[in-house]
Scaffold this motif. Structure first.
Motif, PDB file in Angstrom:
ATOM      1  N   GLY A 136       0.578  -1.443   0.326  1.00  0.00           N
ATOM      2  CA  GLY A 136      -0.370  -0.103   0.130  1.00  0.00           C
ATOM      3  C   GLY A 136       0.703   1.465  -0.208  1.00  0.00           C
ATOM      4  O   GLY A 136       2.078   1.495  -0.123  1.00  0.00           O
ATOM      5  N   HIS A 137       0.098   2.275  -0.214  1.00  0.00           N
ATOM      6  CA  HIS A 137       0.165   2.910  -0.393  1.00  0.00           C
ATOM      7  C   HIS A 137       1.664   4.361   1.260  1.00  0.00           C
ATOM      8  O   HIS A 137       1.078   4.078   1.973  1.00  0.00           O
ATOM      9  CB  HIS A 137      -0.669   4.241   0.082  1.00  0.00           C
ATOM     10  CG  HIS A 137      -0.671   6.063  -0.261  1.00  0.00           C
ATOM     11  ND1 HIS A 137       0.427   6.661  -1.691  1.00  0.00           N
ATOM     12  CD2 HIS A 137      -0.604   7.422   0.295  1.00  0.00           C
ATOM     13  CE1 HIS A 137       0.046   8.167  -1.666  1.00  0.00           C
ATOM     14  NE2 HIS A 137      -0.177   8.222  -0.082  1.00  0.00           N
ATOM     15  N   TYR A 138       2.336   4.360   0.692  1.00  0.00           N
ATOM     16  CA  TYR A 138       3.913   4.795   1.915  1.00  0.00           C
ATOM     17  C   TYR A 138       3.877   3.839   3.499  1.00  0.00           C
ATOM     18  O   TYR A 138       3.691   4.058   4.370  1.00  0.00           O
ATOM     19  CB  TYR A 138       3.546   6.331   2.027  1.00  0.00           C
ATOM     20  CG  TYR A 138       4.083   7.092   0.832  1.00  0.00           C
ATOM     21  CD1 TYR A 138       5.515   7.718   1.539  1.00  0.00           C
ATOM     22  CD2 TYR A 138       3.579   7.663   0.209  1.00  0.00           C
ATOM     23  CE1 TYR A 138       5.941   8.467   0.245  1.00  0.00           C
ATOM     24  CE2 TYR A 138       3.708   7.755  -1.120  1.00  0.00           C
ATOM     25  CZ  TYR A 138       5.693   8.561  -0.583  1.00  0.00           C
ATOM     26  OH  TYR A 138       5.617   9.440  -1.985  1.00  0.00           O
ATOM     27  N   GLY A 139       3.224   2.367   2.557  1.00  0.00           N
ATOM     28  CA  GLY A 139       3.300   1.571   3.892  1.00  0.00           C
ATOM     29  C   GLY A 139       1.900   0.960   4.966  1.00  0.00           C
ATOM     30  O   GLY A 139       1.748   1.686   5.793  1.00  0.00           O
ATOM     31  N   ILE A 140       1.480   0.244   4.430  1.00  0.00           N
ATOM     32  CA  ILE A 140       0.217  -0.288   5.220  1.00  0.00           C
ATOM     33  C   ILE A 140       0.725  -1.603   5.874  1.00  0.00           C
ATOM     34  O   ILE A 140       1.256  -2.767   4.446  1.00  0.00           O
ATOM     35  CB  ILE A 140      -0.844  -0.226   4.369  1.00  0.00           C
ATOM     36  CG1 ILE A 140      -1.324   1.242   3.872  1.00  0.00           C
ATOM     37  CG2 ILE A 140      -2.116  -0.771   5.582  1.00  0.00           C
ATOM     38  CD1 ILE A 140      -1.898   1.195   3.005  1.00  0.00           C
ATOM     39  N   GLN A 141       0.571  -2.163   6.362  1.00  0.00           N
ATOM     40  CA  GLN A 141       0.234  -3.278   7.353  1.00  0.00           C
ATOM     41  C   GLN A 141      -0.351  -4.139   8.004  1.00  0.00           C
ATOM     42  O   GLN A 141      -0.662  -2.869   9.424  1.00  0.00           O
ATOM     43  CB  GLN A 141       1.608  -3.874   7.542  1.00  0.00           C
ATOM     44  CG  GLN A 141       2.346  -5.203   7.931  1.00  0.00           C
ATOM     45  CD  GLN A 141       3.484  -5.726   7.639  1.00  0.00           C
ATOM     46  OE1 GLN A 141       4.420  -4.746   7.800  1.00  0.00           O
ATOM     47  NE2 GLN A 141       4.458  -6.977   7.589  1.00  0.00           N
ATOM     48  N   HIS A 142      -1.405  -4.806   8.331  1.00  0.00           N
ATOM     49  CA  HIS A 142      -1.941  -5.123   9.178  1.00  0.00           C
ATOM     50  C   HIS A 142      -1.620  -6.543   9.889  1.00  0.00           C
ATOM     51  O   HIS A 142      -0.750  -7.805   9.428  1.00  0.00           O
ATOM     52  CB  HIS A 142      -2.933  -5.318   8.064  1.00  0.00           C
ATOM     53  CG  HIS A 142      -3.754  -4.427   7.707  1.00  0.00           C
ATOM     54  ND1 HIS A 142      -4.394  -3.629   8.072  1.00  0.00           N
ATOM     55  CD2 HIS A 142      -4.894  -4.742   6.392  1.00  0.00           C
ATOM     56  CE1 HIS A 142      -4.605  -2.333   6.906  1.00  0.00           C
ATOM     57  NE2 HIS A 142      -4.813  -3.251   6.054  1.00  0.00           N
TER      58      HIS A 142
END
Length: 617
Positions: A560-566
């Motif tokens: 994702g956009h500039y770093g997403i992590q679930h």
């Protein structure tokens, strides 16, 4: 390997499913200790191994943190205390330590991705920045930081190729993955561009191959991920030029066990999709051919600047019948290049890999910034349904046909989507979609419930929550009660008090607890890789069959956009089903597969080669 269910019994419930007129979320921002935490870059992973997802929030941009009492904060690493509250451990964690220490100053780096690069059982941290920014403290670079297991980080090797010393980083996205399935995590880095002496300089994306000790080697050329400088229109139309990335992703789109690599591009550049060739040693550029590069609507005549040009140049090609513009005209149209396919794509933010329609193939949710004046030729945020072919290909049904509809307050309404998430908020066994609409008047977070396979309905805010200009999202079962909670950020770009859904006073994040999903059936899976598999099991594919429905998810290494992590622990809603058949395909060289029969209502730790362990809440 087939393993029976554990002895511990768990309660089976009648199941839950969204119905209008009932609110599913309740705000608990202050109660959870998040007052004052602000930003638009959000990640939720368990950094200390206690089974509770922690929260990392960053502000956009490359500014350094000032941790002095009156300083401007840009980073908050918040430890989750048994699901009840969060505590600030940013400084204590060392994640913002500088190579060249300055009093109370934290190292910048807005892009992050977590993965266990040294296979010691905890999540290490990559932080990427824009090294062309003159405000970066001297000597600071992108970094790989190693976790000691308690959530404290130390800077990796000073000679690491991750640092790109002597080169230029303009990192816009990063994903950990294992491209050669050797059990060692690799790192895909997507780059944007910067302004040089001769104009915009675009950079190639990079693939770094992990050595298993925190160090990497460059595999970009060896794996065929080469792109070209911007210049030839033919290259740009075919998606052969550098990406101008705004995001990264890695997931197995054709089900062959080898991860594809994706870079979503800003500025009307084609999105790139690198398809693994099946050997574990090479990639093929299929961004445009797959349908991810852009949609196939090349109508330029609705662009208001094109209409301005045609009004003054009726004899120009295609201009004779173009309608009059609706704007005050300026010279902002190149009639030669602006009608080319590469200029009729989108400004792409996040791409989320998820099996939306439960057919076993991972689809994509893509977000776009779309300006009304660009007309239909510009791409919209949409769902790309995977056809399941060996050569990856997507179909893009219209948003109206699948219920992904948007309210447009006026003709001049801009769509500012940059972040999104896919998760089953009502535990009915069908993934739902959240679009983080931001930046423009009238934009707010949007939640779509999946009514039937591939068909969605938009929820009124009374049934979930209203959050203006919702930029940044983290999803996890933060309180471990069996449903997925949501934390959202807030954009303060383009604020206008005269327009609807205006900015809030600050970029304060908001925590929304899911209050109904826990009344349904669910199962959660925390995977631990064994010999030949990366310890975090990033890339592992889990199939859950229950109630006649099979769901498919992969463990992600950031997107994702500039770093997403679930949360790396996977959550599956089960509807009325009380037990499941669960299959894990491990991302090792042999694609080892294990099958289990498990009961609903529990989180299980599954270590490769061992029986599942049911975890207490």
């Amino acid at each position: 390997m087939d393993v029976g269910s554990p002895d511990a019994a768990s309660a089976c419930l009648s199941g839950t499913r969204y119905e209008s007129g009932h609110s599913w979320f309740r705000e608990h921002t202050s109660e959870r200790g998040l007052t004052g935490v602000s930003g638009t870059r959000l990640s939720a992973v368990d950094i200390d191994g206690d089974g509770y997802a922690d929260l990392l929030v960053r502000a956009g941009g490359n500014g350094a943190d000032d941790f002095s009492p009156e300083g401007v904060r840009r980073t908050w690493l918040m430890r989750n205390i048994a699901g009840a509250s969060f505590e600030d451990i940013t400084v204590l964690s060392g994640m913002r330590a500088l190579r060249n220490p300055l009093p109370e100053v934290g190292r910048p780096g807005e892009v992050v991705a977590f993965g266990d690069v040294d296979n010691d059982g905890d999540l290490d941290l990559y932080t990427g920045l824009n090294s062309s920014d003159p405000m970066i403290p001297a000597g600071e670079t992108s970094e790989l930081l190693l976790n000691d297991g308690s959530g404290r980080f130390t800077l990796g090797p000073i000679d690491s190729i991750v640092r790109n010393v002597g080169g230029t980083d303009v990192v816009a996205g990063a994903s950990f993955t294992d491209v050669d399935r050797d059990g060692l995590l690799d790192l895909f880095i997507a780059h944007n561009g910067y302004e040089g002496a001769r104009g915009t300089v675009n950079l190639p994306d990079r693939l770094l191959l992990g050595n298993g000790d925190g160090s990497f080697r460059d595999g970009t050329v060896a794996f065929g991920l080469m792109t070209r400088e911007w210049g030839l229109v033919s290259d740009q139309n075919q998606g052969l030029s550098h990406s101008r990335a705004w995001s990264a992703a890695a997931c197995d789109l054709n089900g062959d066990g080898w991860p594809e690599l994706l870079a979503g591009s800003y500025g009307r550049a084609p999105n790139l999709l690198w398809q693994a060739d099946g050997s574990g040693t090479s990639y093929i550029n299929r961004g445009v051919a797959s349908g991810y590069g852009r949609d196939d609507d090349y109508d330029w005549t609705e662009n208001q600047f094109a209409r301005c040009y045609c009004r003054s140049n009726r004899t120009a090609e295609g201009c004779a019948s173009v309608p009059a513009p609706l704007i005050s005209c300026s010279n902002n149209w190149n009639h030669t290049t602006d009608r080319e396919p590469f200029r009729l794509g989108g400004n792409s933010g996040t791409a989320v890999c998820a099996d939306l329609d439960n057919d076993g193939a991972l689809d994509l949710v893509t977000t776009e910034i779309t300006h009304w004046w660009a007309g239909r030729g510009a791409d919209l945020s949409s769902i790309l349904f995977n056809t399941g072919e060996v050569d990856v290909r997507f179909e893009r049904p219209s948003n109206d046909s699948i219920g992904l509809t948007r309210f447009r307050g006026s003709v001049s309404w801009d769509q500012g989507d940059m972040t999104a998430a896919v998760f089953d908020f009502d535990n009915d066994g069908w993934p739902d979609v959240y679009l983080g609409a931001s930046d423009y008047a009238g934009n707010r977070g949007l939640l779509y419930h999946q009514v039937s396979a591939g068909q969605f309905e938009s929820l009124p805010t009374d049934d979930f929550f209203e959050h203006n200009r919702s930029h940044g999202i983290a999803v996890a079962d933060f309180d471990r009660d069996g449903d997925l909670d949501v934390i959202v950020g807030h954009s303060r770009s383009r604020c206008d008090a005269t327009q609807p859904n205006d900015c809030y006073p600050t970029r304060q994040v908001r925590y929304f607890e899911n209050t109904k999903g826990q009344d349904g059936n669910w199962i959660q899976v925390q995977l631990v890789g064994g010999a030949g598999t990366n310890r975090a099991a990033i890339g592992a594919r889990v199939r859950v069959t229950a109630g006649g429905v099979t769901q498919t998810q992969e463990v992600g290494g950031g997107h994702g956009h500039y770093g997403i992590q679930h949360d790396l622990a996977l959550h599956f809603g089960l509807g009325a089903a009380c037990e499941v058949q669960l299959e894990v395909r491990w991302p090792d060289g042999a694609l080892s597969t294990e099958r289990f029969h498990l009961e609903a209502g529990r989180r299980y730790r599954i270590t490769q080669g061992e029986a599942p362990v049911a975890l207490d809440r």
